[in-house]
Structure formats: C-alpha cells, structure tokens
Write an enzyme that holds these catalytic residues in place. Structure first.
Site, mmCIF file in Angstrom:
data_model
loop_
_atom_site.group_PDB
_atom_site.id
_atom_site.type_symbol
_atom_site.label_atom_id
_atom_site.label_comp_id
_atom_site.label_asym_id
_atom_site.label_seq_id
_atom_site.Cartn_x
_atom_site.Cartn_y
_atom_site.Cartn_z
ATOM 1 N N GLU A 114 -11.405 -22.205 -69.279
ATOM 2 C CA GLU A 114 -11.681 -20.945 -68.579
ATOM 3 C C GLU A 114 -10.380 -20.170 -68.416
ATOM 4 O O GLU A 114 -9.313 -20.770 -68.396
ATOM 5 C CB GLU A 114 -12.217 -21.227 -67.159
ATOM 6 C CG GLU A 114 -13.497 -22.020 -67.125
ATOM 7 C CD GLU A 114 -13.820 -22.524 -65.712
ATOM 8 O OE1 GLU A 114 -13.011 -22.285 -64.786
ATOM 9 O OE2 GLU A 114 -14.862 -23.156 -65.553
ATOM 10 N N LYS A 116 -7.400 -18.534 -66.399
ATOM 11 C CA LYS A 116 -6.817 -18.766 -65.084
ATOM 12 C C LYS A 116 -6.562 -17.394 -64.468
ATOM 13 O O LYS A 116 -5.644 -16.674 -64.874
ATOM 14 C CB LYS A 116 -5.522 -19.560 -65.191
ATOM 15 C CG LYS A 116 -4.952 -19.954 -63.851
ATOM 16 C CD LYS A 116 -3.845 -20.972 -64.017
ATOM 17 C CE LYS A 116 -3.403 -21.531 -62.687
ATOM 18 N NZ LYS A 116 -2.908 -20.535 -61.757
ATOM 19 N N ASP A 118 -5.343 -14.647 -62.073
ATOM 20 C CA ASP A 118 -4.139 -14.570 -61.247
ATOM 21 C C ASP A 118 -4.423 -13.774 -59.979
ATOM 22 O O ASP A 118 -4.163 -12.585 -59.899
ATOM 23 C CB ASP A 118 -3.024 -13.911 -62.060
ATOM 24 C CG ASP A 118 -1.668 -14.168 -61.453
ATOM 25 O OD1 ASP A 118 -1.584 -14.991 -60.506
ATOM 26 O OD2 ASP A 118 -0.693 -13.553 -61.898
ATOM 27 N N TYR A 225 -15.206 -20.276 -59.898
ATOM 28 C CA TYR A 225 -14.983 -21.269 -60.953
ATOM 29 C C TYR A 225 -15.296 -22.697 -60.528
ATOM 30 O O TYR A 225 -15.094 -23.619 -61.301
ATOM 31 C CB TYR A 225 -13.541 -21.196 -61.455
ATOM 32 C CG TYR A 225 -12.515 -21.308 -60.350
ATOM 33 C CD1 TYR A 225 -12.326 -22.498 -59.656
ATOM 34 C CD2 TYR A 225 -11.743 -20.213 -59.991
ATOM 35 C CE1 TYR A 225 -11.396 -22.604 -58.640
ATOM 36 C CE2 TYR A 225 -10.817 -20.296 -58.980
ATOM 37 C CZ TYR A 225 -10.644 -21.493 -58.308
ATOM 38 O OH TYR A 225 -9.744 -21.583 -57.296
ATOM 39 N N LYS A 313 -0.114 -22.467 -68.902
ATOM 40 C CA LYS A 313 0.391 -21.135 -68.551
ATOM 41 C C LYS A 313 0.926 -20.417 -69.782
ATOM 42 O O LYS A 313 1.736 -20.977 -70.516
ATOM 43 C CB LYS A 313 1.532 -21.287 -67.532
ATOM 44 C CG LYS A 313 1.088 -21.940 -66.235
ATOM 45 C CD LYS A 313 0.491 -20.929 -65.308
ATOM 46 C CE LYS A 313 1.095 -21.046 -63.998
ATOM 47 N NZ LYS A 313 1.542 -20.202 -63.153
ATOM 48 N N CYS A 407 25.657 7.173 -49.272
ATOM 49 C CA CYS A 407 24.743 7.762 -50.250
ATOM 50 C C CYS A 407 25.557 8.280 -51.433
ATOM 51 O O CYS A 407 26.533 9.009 -51.231
ATOM 52 C CB CYS A 407 23.953 8.904 -49.607
ATOM 53 S SG CYS A 407 22.954 9.815 -50.803
ATOM 54 N N CYS A 410 25.209 12.453 -51.289
ATOM 55 C CA CYS A 410 25.763 13.308 -50.234
ATOM 56 C C CYS A 410 26.872 12.619 -49.441
ATOM 57 O O CYS A 410 27.509 13.247 -48.605
ATOM 58 C CB CYS A 410 24.654 13.780 -49.304
ATOM 59 S SG CYS A 410 23.932 12.446 -48.341
ATOM 60 N N CYS A 425 19.373 6.697 -47.179
ATOM 61 C CA CYS A 425 20.254 7.793 -46.840
ATOM 62 C C CYS A 425 19.572 8.518 -45.684
ATOM 63 O O CYS A 425 18.464 9.025 -45.842
ATOM 64 C CB CYS A 425 20.419 8.736 -48.027
ATOM 65 S SG CYS A 425 21.193 10.290 -47.550
ATOM 66 N N CYS A 430 20.152 15.720 -47.590
ATOM 67 C CA CYS A 430 20.713 15.161 -48.826
ATOM 68 C C CYS A 430 20.027 15.844 -50.011
ATOM 69 O O CYS A 430 18.795 15.855 -50.104
ATOM 70 C CB CYS A 430 20.471 13.661 -48.888
ATOM 71 S SG CYS A 430 20.883 12.954 -50.500
#
Ligand code: IVH
Length: 663
Positions: A114, A116, A118, A225, A313, A407, A410, A425, A430
């Site tokens: 089947e 898998k 996620d 499942y 996997k 930043c 600025c 920031c 800015c």
C-alpha cells in the site's frame, strides 16, 4: 410542528444527509446539488434548534460542533499504536522478505503493498454504527482525543451504512491534499502568517487546534489502512480489512498491490513510485504487509514494530549544488528571512536557484556556510529546502553566515521574537517593508491596481514618491514622470487604475491594509458583518469575535491595528482621498428608513447583499444578528432561528412585500 413530527422529520433528514454524504464522498456519484444538500442540512439544524433534545451526536449538523476546548483529554489505546521499521533500499526490502520466509518456513508469502501516506496517524472507534471517538497516536499507548476535529472531515462518516459492520476500531492517516495545502499556504502568505513547510506539518498543526471551527476550514481528509479491534468479526487477512473498509464506506488506499515473492515486491514498489505522483496526498514510501493474519500472529511483534510489515521509504529527490550567497528577504511584517542563492540545478522536474532556509537558527544548527556544497530537496515536493551540507567537501574558503543585527536595508537594529527565531526589522518606514506593503495593497486580490508591478513600486519608494499606501492617491503626472522607462501612456494608465481603485469594495481595502491574520476571506466577512470600515474600527474585541470566522487572535490583531494612531492617520488620509469605506457605495435613495436597524433572513427575491444595499440606500442599518436593537426582521421563505429569536424578543417581522411597500 409537534415534537413527534419533528422527531420523525429529523430522523429522516439525518438518514438522507448521511446517504448523500456517502454518495458524494465514497461513491463519487452525487445525486443532489450542493445547494439542495445545504437546504436539507439547514432544515435539520432548525429542527434541532427548536427541539434540542432531538440533537444526536452523529447528526450531520455536528461536524463543527462544540466550543473550543481548553485542552485535549487523553484516550488510552485498547491496542497500542505501533510504528513500522523503515528500509531505504531494495536490498533491505529483499532481506525483510527473506526474514519472513525464514520465520514462516515457506517460499511464497502472500503480501499486500500500500502507499505510505505522509500524514498523521489516527485511530477511530465506531460503536453501533456511530463514530464514538478518535485519537492521535501520542506515545503509542495514549493519544489526544481529537474527535471534534476529526468530525469536520466530511469524508469521515459520522454514521455507517446499516448494511455494513457497525462496531470496530480503525486506523488510518489524516492528511491535507496537495492542492488544499498549496491553497492554504497561499492564504497564509496573504494574511502575513507563517507558512507550513509541508502538508504533514500543516495536518499535525491543524489537528492540534482547539477550535473545531478553524479546523473545519482546513482541507483535511483521511484514508484508512488497518484495524485495531474487529468487534467480533471474523477477519482473516489484510485483504479482508480492505473489504471491511469498503463495506463501511471508509476510504482505503487508492492503489494496492499483491505480491508473493521478493521480485513481486520490488516490481510493486517501483510501480507505486511511478504512480504516487498522481495521488492527491503526499506519500513517502510503500508499506509492505504479510497478508494472512495467521502468518502475522506467527511472526509476531518486537517492542516497537510488527515483524510482519515494513515501510520502504522512497528517497526524496535530492540534488547537490553550491551555495552562492545568502540573501535577506524583508517581508511585509518586517520579518527577515534568509534565502539561499544556489548555482542552478535541476530537481523534480524544474530548475532551482533559490531555496528556503526558514530562519537563522536553522543555518546555525546545520552549520551552513556560503561557498558550501549543499544538498537540496523538494520538501513535500513543493518548496525546495537546504537539507544538509557536504562538510567533507569544504576547502577553507567558505564563510560563516552571521544573523543580521541590523536591517540590511534601513540599518535599524533588529528585533527578535520571544522564541528568538523570527528576526524582524521594527522600522515601519523601512523601504523594503514599505515596498512589500504597497505590493500587497495593489495586488489583484486586494485593490487590484493593475500595472503597478514590483519594479514600479520599487522606484516609487526609492524616489520617495510614496511612503505608504495613501501616498499612491497623491500621485500625479508630474511626479510619475520621474520614473525611469515609463512613458506617458503608462502614466495615464497608472493614474486611471489608481483612480478607479477608489471605488473598490471596502473589503479589498481592509485586506490590502495587510492587518496581521486578516486574509481576503476574513476581510469579506468583516464587511458583511459590520457594513463599513468605521464600524470595524470602533468594534471591541468582544464585538469582533461576534463576526463569523473571526477568532480571538485575529480579533486582537484587528483591534490593535485600528488603535494604532499611525494607522488611524493613514485611514483618514485614505478617506480624504475618496476611498470607499462602506459596503458598496450606495447613493442615498431616500431617508425613509433612517434610524431603523434591519436583520435579513430566509430566501428573498434577490440576494441578501442586494437587499441590504437597498435598505442602506434608504438610510437603514443592516445587522447580522437579532437583538434588542433590531427594529425589523425582514423574513423570506424558510426563515429559521432568527425568526424564532425575533418573535421571542418581540421584534417586528416583515415579509418582503411589506418591506417593498415601505420604501
Ligand atoms: S500500517 C503497526 N499502512 O506510517 C503499524 N501505516 O511508521 C501499522 N502509515 O503509524 C501501520 N500509510 O501512521 C500502515 N498504508 C499504511 C500506512 C501507514 C501511512 C503510517 C502510519 C504508521 C506509520 C508507520
């Protein structure tokens, strides 16, 4: 309607609704329209409101039932929820099959393969055909009772067909479909909220929410499942489990293979790898199970996982490339996000030259340096991300990445959030933050000022022609002539687009303002509920949460925004510029309804918004709920709870012809 009549009708409606739900979600052959389904549902809702004792927990009206929880209670699993051993290569899988052959002392072994899925593992108990409760895995022994959240999944039957099994406990995986995930992230981006990295994270995050109303808006789905308790049924194999799921109308995996040799298993996992891209959910592997329960019992379990099953996997597609630089992206909320600039590389069907690094903590944790050869992966096959660094390939020329203290645009000292993860920031002026805000304001989903693309916005800000969105409305030909590579025709078009944006619906303006947590949908609801921006601005947090879809956190954010003097000034300037602050600018037709407050319910000759506009155009106010302040309830056909409430409060009820006569 007498109580007895209501009981008969409610039972009928419930059976009908369960039936249609099944036709839609299980058999994919609906026989009634969504609208007719909603009408039946509403009728049932109204009966249940009038006769609360007729409400049953499996009622189709209870998908979004109950108030937010304080926390989850724990459910002890009758059968522990184990996990699977993983394999990552065909050799390991062949070795698994050899172990099984040895354990059962047989050559051929019937196996099931089947996908898998996620997502997040879940267990659900049905008793006498009714969904009793559902829980997460937790530590394998006890999990969170997430029943209310699970009930919002429309595909999940609240009541089983009478022809199938009635009492058992099933195991499955809750997931967020790929398409729904993409849409959710887009909405979150628009609302200035952090994005989910992949569908699994968003599923887990959603199931953890305490308010089922929010969960109901997230596109969760489920596949099953396995079985934890067969409720006395005589099942012999995983194939029997599939048949039981089918009979109960529970979705099972969309692709299933059978094989009885190592070669057969390998062929199946290769085919699944080819086909899994077309599945609506993310898969990260295949699950191989020995089919016969007798064989399963014989093989037994270890302390962690069964010996009769294994997960294979798939390698997520990865690629190696050079990290050329780390750029800092400044977001609309001032968040500084590091972005990896990469030597372009082809992966999972497209060329990638940027990848997310999420935040500086992650760079530090993975010890990522500029000049490194990095491994990138399409996480959830959607967003490319840097997963690791090839440290053995360093030559000493790499340079460490230092989180910015100021930043980059600025120069303002940055601010870190409590968890120290997001760096912001804090300077509202800015230039980068301003650019992002203006880009959002003019975008198609908001004020839709066509033509004002990124480069024009950048110039407007850099030339200091625009410091905030209100400045857009002060632009003129002379000022725009200072833009580079912009002709008179374009200037004319920009000014025209800006001018006509003044007539946009006010929800677009509210959305365009970029209030944290307020997306396009939320903005619409706010205006439907409050009628105008001024009413929203004046509303208390308690009043804001009365608006459908507005929860506590969003309400607090809206309230704070409208109480910031800088924002209020901005609003004043937008108002002076002539922007539309009330739902549909209606020219006053008369003052006949001055001083009256209306609530509209039921089906009328025109849609509600049109009727509401009509009331407003004659000086009346329109409200969403009946209260002591309501002057009239305008009731169309099939008026429900509002009508009851109006009668109870002694509010005058008018039919549409009477209303039309008044105006
Ligand atoms: S069978 C004893 N079948 O993968 C556990 N699991 O680590 C039997 N999963 O917790 C699990 N798709 O959440 C099985 N077709 C599938 C699955 C599946 C996804 C998840 C499940 C389990 C985890 C295994």
């Amino acid at each position: 309607m007498t109580h007895a009549e209501a009981a008969t009708r409610a039972a009928f409606l419930r059976t009908e609704l369960h039936h249609h739900n099944r036709l839609y979600y299980v058999e994919a052959r609906p026989v009634i329209s969504d609208k007719d389904f909603d009408l039946l549902l509403r009728e049932l809702q109204e009966i249940e409101q009038r006769f609360p004792d007729l409400l049953t927990p499996d009622s189709p009206t209870q998908r979004v039932g109950g108030a937010p929880l304080e926390g989850f209670t724990q459910i002890r699993h009758t059968v522990p929820m184990m996990s699977l051993d993983n394999t990552y290569s065909e050799e390991e899988l062949t070795a698994f099959f050899a172990r099984v052959q040895k354990g059962l002392a047989r050559e051929t072994i019937d196996c099931v393969i089947e996908p898998k899925v996620d997502g997040v593992a879940i267990t659900i108990r049905y008793e006498n055909g009714v969904l009793k409760h559902g829980a997460t895995r937790g530590d394998g022994q006890t999990g969170d009772d997430v029943t209310n959240n699970l009930k919002t999944i429309k595909r999940l039957p609240l009541r089983l067909p009478e022809t199938g099994p009635q009492t058992f406990e099933v195991r499955g995986e809750v997931f967020m479909p790929k398409a729904g995930f993409a849409k959710l992230n887009k909405e979150r981006e628009e609302a200035g909220e952090p994005l989910f990295a992949n569908p699994r994270n968003s599923t887990a995050g959603t199931l953890k929410l305490l308010d089922p109303k929010i969960v109901a808006k997230r596109p969760l789905d489920i596949v099953f499942y396995g079985l934890a308790d067969a409720g006395g049924m005589d099942l012999q194999s995983q194939t029997d489990v599939h048949a039981l799921l089918e009979a109960a109308g529970l979705r099972k995996a969309d692709l299933i293979w059978r094989a009885d040799s190592a070669e057969g298993l390998l062929a199946a996992i290769r085919e699944l790898d080819e086909q899994r891209k077309s599945l609506p959910y993310e898969t990260d592997g295949a699950v191989i199970k020995v089919n016969s329960f007798t064989d399963q019992r014989e093989l037994g379990v270890t302390s962690k996982a069964p010996r009769w099953a294994i997960a294979y996997k798939y390698q997520p597609e990865q690629a190696e490339t050079k990290l050329l630089a780390i750029d800092i992206q400044v977001g609309r909320t001032g968040a500084l996000t590091p972005v990896a600039r990469l030597e372009p590389v082809f992966i999972s069907g497209s060329t990638v030259s940027n990848a997310t690094l999420h935040n500086y903590e992650e760079i530090e944790r993975k010890d990522i340096r500029v000049g490194d050869i990095v491994v990138i992966e399409k996480a959830g096959e959607i967003i490319p991300a840097v997963v690791s660094v090839k440290k053995e390939r360093r030559n000493g020329g790499e340079s460490a990445v230092i989180a910015p203290t100021h930043c980059p645009v600025c120069g303002t000292a940055v601010h870190r959030d409590e968890e120290q993860v997001v760096i912001r920031c804090p300077n509202p002026h800015c230039p980068e933050v301003v650019k992002r805000r203006i880009e959002h304001f003019v975008c198609r989903g908001a004020m839709d000022i066509s033509g004002l693309g990124e480069s024009v916005v950048a110039q407007l800000v850099d030339l200091k022609l625009v410091r905030d969105v209100a400045d857009l409305y002060a632009l003129n030909e002379l000022l725009l002539a200072r833009l580079e590579r912009v002709g008179t025709k374009s200037i004319y078009n920009y000014l025209k687009a800006i001018e006509s944006s003044k007539q946009q619906d006010p929800w677009r303006l509210v959305f365009g303002l970029g209030i944290l947590h307020v997306g396009a949908g939320g903005a619409r609801k706010l205006l439907e509920h409050f009628g105008g921006i001024d009413a929203i601005a004046k509303a208390s947090v308690e009043e804001l949460v009365q608006c459908p879809d507005i929860g506590e956190i969003v309400a607090v954010s809206i309230h704070a925004w409208f109480h910031d003097p800088v924002n209020l000034q901005l609003l004043d300037r937008l108002r002076s510029a002539g922007l539309n602050f009330t739902q549909k600018a209606v020219t006053a037709a008369s003052e006949k309804l001055n001083g009256t407050t209306w609530v509209i319910t039921g089906t009328l000759s025109e849609d509600r918004e049109t009727i509401a506009d009509l009331i407003r155009s004659h000086g009346g106010k329109v409200s969403g709920s009946v209260s002591g302040k309501t002057t009239y309830l305008l009731a169309g056909e099939e008026a429900g709870s509002k009508l009851d409430k109006a009668k109870k409060l002694g509010v005058k009820v008018l039919a549409e012809p009477e209303f039309r006569a008044m105006i």
